[in-house]
Design a protein around this motif. Sequence first.
Motif, PDB file in Angstrom:
ATOM      1  N   ASN A 142      32.372  35.152  20.545  1.00 24.93           N
ATOM      2  CA  ASN A 142      32.117  34.435  19.289  1.00 24.93           C
ATOM      3  C   ASN A 142      30.653  33.997  19.222  1.00 24.93           C
ATOM      4  OD1 ASN A 142      34.743  34.776  18.524  1.00 24.93           O
ATOM      5  ND2 ASN A 142      35.446  32.813  19.354  1.00 24.93           N
ATOM      6  N   GLU A 143      30.171  33.547  20.321  1.00 23.33           N
ATOM      7  CA  GLU A 143      28.758  33.104  20.401  1.00 23.33           C
ATOM      8  C   GLU A 143      27.823  34.247  20.023  1.00 23.33           C
ATOM      9  OE1 GLU A 143      26.041  29.963  21.429  1.00 23.33           O
ATOM     10  OE2 GLU A 143      28.233  29.947  21.474  1.00 23.33           O
ATOM     11  N   VAL A 144      28.065  35.436  20.597  1.00 24.01           N
ATOM     12  CA  VAL A 144      27.236  36.618  20.323  1.00 24.01           C
ATOM     13  C   VAL A 144      27.347  37.003  18.851  1.00 24.01           C
ATOM     14  CG1 VAL A 144      27.050  39.119  20.770  1.00 24.01           C
ATOM     15  CG2 VAL A 144      27.236  37.517  22.669  1.00 24.01           C
ATOM     16  N   LYS A 145      28.619  36.929  18.297  1.00 25.69           N
ATOM     17  CA  LYS A 145      28.816  37.298  16.894  1.00 25.69           C
ATOM     18  C   LYS A 145      27.998  36.374  15.995  1.00 25.69           C
ATOM     19  CE  LYS A 145      32.455  38.384  13.535  1.00 25.69           C
ATOM     20  NZ  LYS A 145      31.866  37.617  12.481  1.00 25.69           N
ATOM     21  N   ALA A 146      27.999  35.073  16.349  1.00 23.51           N
ATOM     22  CA  ALA A 146      27.246  34.101  15.549  1.00 23.51           C
ATOM     23  C   ALA A 146      25.754  34.430  15.567  1.00 23.51           C
ATOM     24  CB  ALA A 146      27.489  32.706  16.107  1.00 23.51           C
ATOM     25  N   HIS A 147      25.251  34.789  16.734  1.00 21.55           N
ATOM     26  CA  HIS A 147      23.838  35.169  16.855  1.00 21.55           C
ATOM     27  C   HIS A 147      23.535  36.377  15.985  1.00 21.55           C
ATOM     28  CE1 HIS A 147      22.101  32.463  19.753  1.00 21.55           C
ATOM     29  NE2 HIS A 147      23.155  32.623  20.590  1.00 21.55           N
ATOM     30  N   ARG A 148      24.413  37.383  16.032  1.00 20.94           N
ATOM     31  CA  ARG A 148      24.168  38.620  15.285  1.00 20.94           C
ATOM     32  C   ARG A 148      24.239  38.361  13.764  1.00 20.94           C
ATOM     33  NH1 ARG A 148      27.069  42.961  19.329  1.00 20.94           N
ATOM     34  NH2 ARG A 148      25.165  43.264  20.570  1.00 20.94           N
ATOM     35  N   ASP A 149      25.164  37.496  13.338  1.00 16.58           N
ATOM     36  CA  ASP A 149      25.247  37.166  11.911  1.00 16.58           C
ATOM     37  C   ASP A 149      23.951  36.494  11.460  1.00 16.58           C
ATOM     38  OD1 ASP A 149      27.716  38.242  11.859  1.00 16.58           O
ATOM     39  OD2 ASP A 149      28.834  36.330  11.948  1.00 16.58           O
ATOM     40  N   GLY A 150      23.484  35.579  12.274  1.00 15.25           N
ATOM     41  CA  GLY A 150      22.239  34.879  11.953  1.00 15.25           C
ATOM     42  C   GLY A 150      21.068  35.850  11.836  1.00 15.25           C
ATOM     43  N   LEU A 151      20.991  36.793  12.790  1.00 12.32           N
ATOM     44  CA  LEU A 151      19.904  37.786  12.785  1.00 12.32           C
ATOM     45  C   LEU A 151      19.974  38.633  11.509  1.00 12.32           C
ATOM     46  CD1 LEU A 151      19.833  39.091  16.479  1.00 12.32           C
ATOM     47  CD2 LEU A 151      17.954  37.988  15.254  1.00 12.32           C
ATOM     48  N   ALA A 152      21.194  39.040  11.124  1.00 12.36           N
ATOM     49  CA  ALA A 152      21.368  39.868   9.927  1.00 12.36           C
ATOM     50  C   ALA A 152      20.923  39.099   8.682  1.00 12.36           C
ATOM     51  CB  ALA A 152      22.841  40.271   9.812  1.00 12.36           C
ATOM     52  N   ALA A 153      21.235  37.797   8.647  1.00 11.79           N
ATOM     53  CA  ALA A 153      20.850  36.985   7.494  1.00 11.79           C
ATOM     54  C   ALA A 153      19.336  36.885   7.394  1.00 11.79           C
ATOM     55  CB  ALA A 153      21.471  35.593   7.631  1.00 11.79           C
ATOM     56  N   ILE A 154      18.713  36.670   8.526  1.00 10.45           N
ATOM     57  CA  ILE A 154      17.238  36.576   8.532  1.00 10.45           C
ATOM     58  C   ILE A 154      16.640  37.904   8.061  1.00 10.45           C
ATOM     59  CG2 ILE A 154      15.229  36.368  10.061  1.00 10.45           C
ATOM     60  CD1 ILE A 154      17.014  34.417  11.749  1.00 10.45           C
ATOM     61  N   HIS A 155      17.221  39.009   8.566  1.00 11.07           N
ATOM     62  CA  HIS A 155      16.719  40.335   8.225  1.00 11.07           C
ATOM     63  C   HIS A 155      16.815  40.571   6.726  1.00 11.07           C
ATOM     64  CE1 HIS A 155      17.203  44.746   7.695  1.00 11.07           C
ATOM     65  NE2 HIS A 155      16.155  44.761   8.527  1.00 11.07           N
ATOM     66  N   ASP A 156      17.978  40.221   6.137  1.00  5.59           N
ATOM     67  CA  ASP A 156      18.183  40.418   4.695  1.00  5.59           C
ATOM     68  C   ASP A 156      17.189  39.591   3.891  1.00  5.59           C
ATOM     69  OD1 ASP A 156      20.181  42.125   5.294  1.00  5.59           O
ATOM     70  OD2 ASP A 156      21.830  40.680   4.944  1.00  5.59           O
ATOM     71  N   ALA A 157      17.002  38.325   4.338  1.00  4.69           N
ATOM     72  CA  ALA A 157      16.084  37.447   3.625  1.00  4.69           C
ATOM     73  C   ALA A 157      14.665  37.995   3.655  1.00  4.69           C
ATOM     74  CB  ALA A 157      16.124  36.054   4.255  1.00  4.69           C
ATOM     75  N   ILE A 208      26.583  41.278  31.006  1.00  2.00           N
ATOM     76  CA  ILE A 208      27.045  40.484  29.863  1.00  2.00           C
ATOM     77  C   ILE A 208      28.248  41.173  29.198  1.00  2.00           C
ATOM     78  CG2 ILE A 208      26.406  39.562  27.557  1.00  2.00           C
ATOM     79  CD1 ILE A 208      24.904  38.064  29.700  1.00  2.00           C
ATOM     80  N   ARG A 209      28.096  42.528  29.077  1.00  2.00           N
ATOM     81  CA  ARG A 209      29.203  43.269  28.427  1.00  2.00           C
ATOM     82  C   ARG A 209      30.513  43.079  29.194  1.00  2.00           C
ATOM     83  NH1 ARG A 209      25.722  47.256  26.923  1.00  2.00           N
ATOM     84  NH2 ARG A 209      26.013  48.383  28.883  1.00  2.00           N
ATOM     85  N   ARG A 210      30.428  43.110  30.505  1.00  2.00           N
ATOM     86  CA  ARG A 210      31.629  42.903  31.336  1.00  2.00           C
ATOM     87  C   ARG A 210      32.230  41.512  31.080  1.00  2.00           C
ATOM     88  NH1 ARG A 210      33.040  45.603  36.149  1.00  2.00           N
ATOM     89  NH2 ARG A 210      33.582  43.561  36.997  1.00  2.00           N
ATOM     90  N   HIS A 211      31.301  40.536  30.983  1.00  2.00           N
ATOM     91  CA  HIS A 211      31.784  39.163  30.767  1.00  2.00           C
ATOM     92  C   HIS A 211      32.429  39.009  29.370  1.00  2.00           C
ATOM     93  CE1 HIS A 211      31.919  34.776  31.057  1.00  2.00           C
ATOM     94  NE2 HIS A 211      31.413  34.740  29.808  1.00  2.00           N
ATOM     95  N   LEU A 212      31.767  39.639  28.353  1.00  2.00           N
ATOM     96  CA  LEU A 212      32.278  39.502  26.975  1.00  2.00           C
ATOM     97  C   LEU A 212      33.681  40.113  26.827  1.00  2.00           C
ATOM     98  CD1 LEU A 212      29.101  40.322  24.821  1.00  2.00           C
ATOM     99  CD2 LEU A 212      30.081  38.088  25.330  1.00  2.00           C
ATOM    100  N   ALA A 213      33.934  41.157  27.618  1.00  2.00           N
ATOM    101  CA  ALA A 213      35.233  41.833  27.514  1.00  2.00           C
ATOM    102  C   ALA A 213      36.378  40.872  27.839  1.00  2.00           C
ATOM    103  CB  ALA A 213      35.251  43.042  28.439  1.00  2.00           C
ATOM    104  N   ALA A 214      36.046  39.848  28.691  1.00  2.00           N
ATOM    105  CA  ALA A 214      37.112  38.947  29.112  1.00  2.00           C
ATOM    106  C   ALA A 214      36.971  37.531  28.557  1.00  2.00           C
ATOM    107  CB  ALA A 214      37.127  38.914  30.651  1.00  2.00           C
ATOM    108  N   CYS A 215      35.893  37.294  27.742  1.00  2.00           N
ATOM    109  CA  CYS A 215      35.621  35.918  27.316  1.00  2.00           C
ATOM    110  C   CYS A 215      35.437  35.862  25.797  1.00  2.00           C
ATOM    111  CB  CYS A 215      34.388  35.378  28.047  1.00  2.00           C
ATOM    112  SG  CYS A 215      33.927  33.723  27.521  1.00  2.00           S
ATOM    113  N   SER A 216      36.448  35.376  25.101  1.00  2.00           N
ATOM    114  CA  SER A 216      36.392  35.316  23.634  1.00  2.00           C
ATOM    115  C   SER A 216      35.361  34.295  23.174  1.00  2.00           C
ATOM    116  CB  SER A 216      37.774  34.976  23.062  1.00  2.00           C
ATOM    117  OG  SER A 216      38.207  33.751  23.614  1.00  2.00           O
ATOM    118  N   GLU A 217      35.184  33.249  23.952  1.00  2.00           N
ATOM    119  CA  GLU A 217      34.235  32.176  23.598  1.00  2.00           C
ATOM    120  C   GLU A 217      32.819  32.731  23.492  1.00  2.00           C
ATOM    121  OE1 GLU A 217      32.643  27.912  25.374  1.00  2.00           O
ATOM    122  OE2 GLU A 217      34.372  28.894  26.336  1.00  2.00           O
ATOM    123  N   CYS A 218      32.421  33.513  24.473  1.00  2.00           N
ATOM    124  CA  CYS A 218      31.074  34.084  24.467  1.00  2.00           C
ATOM    125  C   CYS A 218      30.969  35.182  23.414  1.00  2.00           C
ATOM    126  CB  CYS A 218      30.719  34.638  25.847  1.00  2.00           C
ATOM    127  SG  CYS A 218      30.428  33.330  27.053  1.00  2.00           S
TER     128      CYS A 218
END
Lengths: 216, 372
Positions: free
Chosen positions: A39-54, A27-37
């Motif tokens: 962004n997808e991972v960043k969105a997941h991590r933001d969501g996880l952080a929000a849940i954690h804070d809540a 996945i890391r290899r793919h992310l290095a070359a794919c901005s779309e994915c």
Amino acid sequence: MRANHPPETELALYSGNDLSAWRSWGIRRHLAACSECRNEVKAHRDGLAAIHDAAVSETPGHGNWQRLSLEMTGNIRVGLAAGECIAGFEKTIRPMKPRLLWHAALVFAAVSLVSIAALSINLSKDERNGLFANLGKIRWERMFRPLRPPSFAQDAVVLEAGPAEIEVKSNGRALSLTHPHSDGGTVSVNMQDSAGVRYVDADSGQVTTNRVYYAQ
Amino acid sequence: MRSKAGVALLAGSLLGGLLQAGVLPKIDFPKDSPVSFIGADYGESNESARGGAMLLDLHAALSLRNSSQRRIRGITLIVTAQDVTPGGKGSVTVTSLDVGPAESFPVRIDLRLLRPVQGGGNAPLLVGLDGVLFDDLGFYGPDKLNSKRALTLCEFEARRDRRYFKQLLAEGGPEKLQREVLDSIARERDRPNVDVQMVRSGRATNFEPEKQVQFAFLNLPDAPIEPLDGMAKIAGNEARAPRLDVKNRSDRAVRYLEIGWILRDGQGREFLAGAVPAQLNLAPGQKSPILNDTALRFPPRDGQPLAIEGMTGFVSNVEFADGSVWIPNRADLAIPRLQKIVGPSAEEQRLLQIYRKRGLTALIGELQNRDR
């Protein structure tokens, strides 16, 4: 499904560090070359952080989420271990049946055949004949039979006779007659009751026969 | 002789300090015994602990005296260690003796006893007299071990072989005698000698397939017994339960016989496994089966497992109802197969030893002086 991109489930697992090391590397290899994915991972991590804070804000005393997670994992492991222990009492212990590992035997046989074939191609005629003669001496009829020590029953009275000494023994007790003052003896067995050895005494020149007997 | 006995007594008493008195054998001869006990030298005997057991290593040289008026030809002593081998016992037999009245002679007993330290008891080691054979074939003794028969057979063999060697000397002089002696020594050197384990009833091993093997027989023309048929069970290196059918072809009743049992291994090597004895009452012309439930097991020879392939039997001795015995003659024993396998008699062994140690002249002197 998006073509040439990892599935969303894998990206989600990657975001929470829940993917195997091998897949994470891919996945890391793919992310290095794919901005779309990425962004997808960043969105997941933001969501996880929000849940954690809540979760932290809603827990009385702002409890340590990390510590809670570790304690839960620990409790689960203790429960599993306890279950293993109890399982031994619940199950009837059955003797293990001897299993013939046929697949292992087949592999061994195949390797042996290939080895013999390779050897026989490279060996001279004399060496090949020697090899096959030795193979012929293998006692095939004894293969796959359980081996038992070839000894008489422990409680049996056994007579033993050899050129050096004769012995009657039973249950760890033994009476042996020896002849240290001779060059060796001649063994004789009487199948009714006794075994013996005859020798010439080197000092006296006397012919002596030692015998041991069964109970009469 | 008297001084020698004194030295033996002194050595025996000194040893009392090294070995506990209870460990030394108790020598017990009947009061009317024609042989009396003079003393014993226990040499380097010792007792030591070995794990949970005690090991007695006894080396005794007994000094005995012929207190009868006849010449002694053979003697059998019985050795009993009741707490070591319940019921089992040992014996020491000295044959080819020529001990005159009032003469003393030694009998050596070398034995090892292994018994547990705890619960082993401490019954004494007993040495008694089982029998004495005189030159007129008279016998004295309780004969619990059938010593009379064994000593008589030995004496007959001794007479046969002395006669044979004297005949060689008379016919061809010292050269012919020497040639025969050298041949006999060479045969003795080449003769196979195997270790054997023996147990009654049942098999020693149970993972080898067992097969019934038929006996072949070596025919000795003048033997009073004719073996008719025979089988035994063979499994690898183990032979057991021989069964033989025999016929009395003499004109006298037979009360005891022995069939020599030769085994052949997978490489064609033959060796004498033992003797199958039978105590019976076989009238002239009568047939009888001989059964035995003993098992013999042979360890590997020359590093190779011994696989028994064949068997041969021959009549090795017979005792008639009147007490007289039959043994094979020298012509029978000269059959190449027998000569290769059957060892020399006790007397022939003694004569060969005289030749080895003291030379041809001493051997000739022994042959000429013995039966004076």
